[in-house]
Design an enzyme around this catalytic site. Sequence first.
Site, PDB file in Angstrom:
ATOM      1  N   TYR A   1      -3.148  -0.413  10.838  1.00 10.84           N
ATOM      2  CA  TYR A   1      -2.902  -0.918   9.387  1.00 10.84           C
ATOM      3  C   TYR A   1      -1.674  -0.279   8.753  1.00 10.84           C
ATOM      4  CZ  TYR A   1      -4.189  -1.279   4.384  1.00 10.84           C
ATOM      5  OH  TYR A   1      -4.121  -1.643   3.086  1.00 10.84           O
TER       6      TYR A   1
ATOM      7  N   SER B   1       0.856  -1.297   0.112  1.00 11.25           N
ATOM      8  CA  SER B   1       0.050  -0.046   0.069  1.00 11.25           C
ATOM      9  C   SER B   1       0.852   1.152  -0.024  1.00 11.25           C
ATOM     10  CB  SER B   1      -0.947   0.238   1.342  1.00 11.25           C
ATOM     11  OG  SER B   1      -1.413   1.210   1.540  1.00 11.25           O
TER      12      SER B   1
HETATM   13  P1  NAP Z   1     -11.374  -6.389  -0.309  1.00 10.13           P
HETATM   14  O1  NAP Z   1     -12.030  -6.007  -1.530  1.00 10.13           O
HETATM   15  O2  NAP Z   1     -11.774  -6.358   0.920  1.00 10.13           O
HETATM   16  O3  NAP Z   1     -10.609  -7.660  -0.545  1.00 10.13           O
HETATM   17  C1  NAP Z   1      -9.790  -8.408   0.342  1.00 10.13           C
HETATM   18  C2  NAP Z   1      -9.449  -9.775  -0.016  1.00 10.13           C
HETATM   19  O4  NAP Z   1      -8.580 -10.274   1.061  1.00 10.13           O
HETATM   20  C3  NAP Z   1     -10.849 -10.770  -0.012  1.00 10.13           C
HETATM   21  O5  NAP Z   1     -10.630 -11.546  -1.249  1.00 10.13           O
HETATM   22  C4  NAP Z   1     -10.753 -11.497   1.306  1.00 10.13           C
HETATM   23  O6  NAP Z   1     -11.374 -12.803   0.995  1.00 10.13           O
HETATM   24  C5  NAP Z   1      -9.384 -11.746   1.430  1.00 10.13           C
HETATM   25  N1  NAP Z   1      -9.045 -12.162   2.612  1.00 10.13           N
HETATM   26  C6  NAP Z   1      -9.056 -11.270   3.857  1.00 10.13           C
HETATM   27  N2  NAP Z   1      -8.623 -12.016   4.965  1.00 10.13           N
HETATM   28  C7  NAP Z   1      -8.287 -13.260   4.462  1.00 10.13           C
HETATM   29  C8  NAP Z   1      -7.714 -14.494   5.156  1.00 10.13           C
HETATM   30  N3  NAP Z   1      -7.629 -14.500   6.280  1.00 10.13           N
HETATM   31  N4  NAP Z   1      -7.638 -15.362   4.145  1.00 10.13           N
HETATM   32  C9  NAP Z   1      -7.534 -15.529   2.860  1.00 10.13           C
HETATM   33  N5  NAP Z   1      -7.979 -14.280   2.258  1.00 10.13           N
HETATM   34  C10 NAP Z   1      -8.423 -13.349   3.025  1.00 10.13           C
HETATM   35  O7  NAP Z   1      -9.923  -5.321  -0.309  1.00 10.13           O
HETATM   36  P2  NAP Z   1      -9.010  -5.022  -1.422  1.00 10.13           P
HETATM   37  O8  NAP Z   1      -8.995  -3.603  -1.262  1.00 10.13           O
HETATM   38  O9  NAP Z   1      -9.072  -5.511  -2.446  1.00 10.13           O
HETATM   39  O10 NAP Z   1      -7.651  -5.386  -0.700  1.00 10.13           O
HETATM   40  C11 NAP Z   1      -6.530  -6.138  -1.411  1.00 10.13           C
HETATM   41  C12 NAP Z   1      -5.149  -5.781  -1.050  1.00 10.13           C
HETATM   42  O11 NAP Z   1      -5.077  -4.391  -1.426  1.00 10.13           O
HETATM   43  C13 NAP Z   1      -4.974  -5.632   0.500  1.00 10.13           C
HETATM   44  O12 NAP Z   1      -3.873  -6.374   0.952  1.00 10.13           O
HETATM   45  C14 NAP Z   1      -4.962  -4.062   0.769  1.00 10.13           C
HETATM   46  O13 NAP Z   1      -4.156  -3.935   1.993  1.00 10.13           O
HETATM   47  C15 NAP Z   1      -4.382  -3.614  -0.491  1.00 10.13           C
HETATM   48  N6  NAP Z   1      -4.710  -2.371  -0.756  1.00 10.13           N
HETATM   49  C16 NAP Z   1      -6.113  -1.870  -0.796  1.00 10.13           C
HETATM   50  C17 NAP Z   1      -6.348  -0.630  -0.874  1.00 10.13           C
HETATM   51  C18 NAP Z   1      -7.666   0.072  -1.251  1.00 10.13           C
HETATM   52  O14 NAP Z   1      -7.872   1.430  -1.016  1.00 10.13           O
HETATM   53  N7  NAP Z   1      -8.538  -0.879  -1.310  1.00 10.13           N
HETATM   54  C19 NAP Z   1      -5.229   0.411  -1.129  1.00 10.13           C
HETATM   55  C20 NAP Z   1      -3.657  -0.023  -1.008  1.00 10.13           C
HETATM   56  C21 NAP Z   1      -3.589  -1.400  -0.682  1.00 10.13           C
HETATM   57  P3  NAP Z   1     -12.087 -13.524   1.922  1.00 10.13           P
HETATM   58  O15 NAP Z   1     -12.990 -12.246   2.713  1.00 10.13           O
HETATM   59  O16 NAP Z   1     -13.138 -14.313   1.440  1.00 10.13           O
HETATM   60  O17 NAP Z   1     -11.252 -14.362   2.768  1.00 10.13           O
END
Ligand code: NAP
Length: 235
Positions: free
Chosen positions: A150, A137
Amino acid sequence: MTDLTDKVAIVTGASRGIGRAIALLLAMQGAKVVCVARSADELQEVALKTDGLALPADVTNEEEVQHVVSETLRHFGRLDILVCNAGVGSFDVLEHFNVAEWDQIFDVNVKGTFLLCKAVVPHFKKQRYGHVVGIASDVSKRTFESGSVYGASKYAQDALLSALRKEVRSYGIKVSVIYPGLVDTYFNEAQPGGAEAQKTHLRPADVAQVVRYVLEAPPLVVIDELMIHPITQEY
Ligand code: NAP
């Protein structure tokens, strides 16, 4: 350029958001995608769309992670790419967090990345080839109010991958870390697709394109780090 056709890629957090977009795009490039997350139904839907394999697993559980890797090797006979994308986060002033919330954020973001790398790297070392992509991130490199827990987890995930990069480079293994700014996903219980977020946030597909770019770099080239923001975001 590295051709992704028939490359086998494990993508964690593939049930929705960024991971789902990465799985779909890699499949469009001809990769065989192993979709990992806890939500079996959503995962199955993505696996159907990608003609890949759905392996429901919790990335914080070592046995389940080991099973994902052994099952991938059993099913496809090879493993080329690991995308550590699964992640969770919530935002508040430090003293409002309890230990269970700290543990959950660190377990998924840091321990999950550790367990996946620990399971995959020996295989990559043996074949003297492989590519680990971490979705960190932009807050892996800056701090902000209400982002203590976080942010600390994302700094730790980044440090882990950065040290790993140095450990495995001489084996020909690439470690690339992507640092996205705001992305319109389900993160932190958000509902994607809102009119405002469409003006201020990246789409998951934008991050997926960056992952594709990094993976398709020529064999001799490694993109160690790549930061991506919506032009509207001050950071
Ligand atoms: P999201 O839509 O909430 O998706 C998160 C994913 O992680 C889901 O597929 C969830 O699947 C999975 N997950 C969570 N806990 C888990 C566990 N214990 N075991 C296996 N899978 C798990 O969020 P996203 O924004 O796509 O996030 C993806 C990545 O991007 C993260 O690492 C986040 O830190 C990073 N990121 C996000 C942003 C943003 O603004 N959204 C910005 C920078 C970085 P299940 O719940 O089905 O397990």
